[in-house]
Design an enzyme around this catalytic site. Structure first.
Site, PDB file in Angstrom:
ATOM      1  CE1 TYR A 106     -34.989  -0.438  14.938  1.00 40.22           C
ATOM      2  CE2 TYR A 106     -35.383  -2.557  15.974  1.00 40.22           C
ATOM      3  CZ  TYR A 106     -35.009  -1.237  16.071  1.00 40.22           C
ATOM      4  OH  TYR A 106     -34.645  -0.711  17.285  1.00 40.22           O
ATOM      5  CG  ASP A 156     -34.728   0.820  23.455  1.00 40.03           C
ATOM      6  OD1 ASP A 156     -34.632   0.094  24.462  1.00 40.03           O
ATOM      7  OD2 ASP A 156     -34.173   0.546  22.377  1.00 40.03           O
TER       8      ASP A 156
END
Length: 129
Positions: A14, A38
């Site tokens: 990732y 986020d």
């Protein structure tokens, strides 16, 4: 169930994909019903299409680079956490953000939940740009 070693590999991958700004690669790591928060405390992006939009509009426009700053901590319960740093352009300025991402994985090894822990205290201006 996904193993801790698979979690470690996926979370490291990732960060590599974030560093490469490979939005398609990042989105492919997520489950169809994924949830991304986020940073933590902001409205979540729910579903793969919303997650893709989030990455394309944020990461895709920020000229981001990323580097892992510590090991991935993985559990036998399908979760992991990783510290990393993101260098990016924010409002036309070069900045760095120290982040800890916490992810939960489904039975297929896809990310079903990602929570990014960072805030204003983790955001610093960079002079190297």
């Amino acid at each position: 169930m996904i193993t801790p070693e698979q979690i470690q590999a996926t979370m490291a991958r990732y960060i590599q994909l974030v560093d490469a700004c490979d939005i398609d690669g990042i989105v492919a790591l997520y489950a169809e019903d994924a949830r991304v928060e986020d940073p933590i405390g902001t409205p979540p992006h729910v579903g793969r299409a919303a997650v893709e939009h989030f990455y394309r509009e944020g990461l895709g426009r920020a000229q981001a680079r990323a580097r892992q700053t510590g090991p991935v901590s993985a559990s036998h319960a399908g979760s992991g956490a990783v510290p990393f740093c993101v260098d990016l352009q924010m409002d036309g300025r070069a900045c760095s953000i120290q982040v800890i991402d916490v992810m939960e994985f489904d039975e297929q090894g896809l990310i079903r939940s990602m929570k990014a822990y960072w805030g204003q205290a983790n955001l610093v201006a960079r002079e190297d740009a």
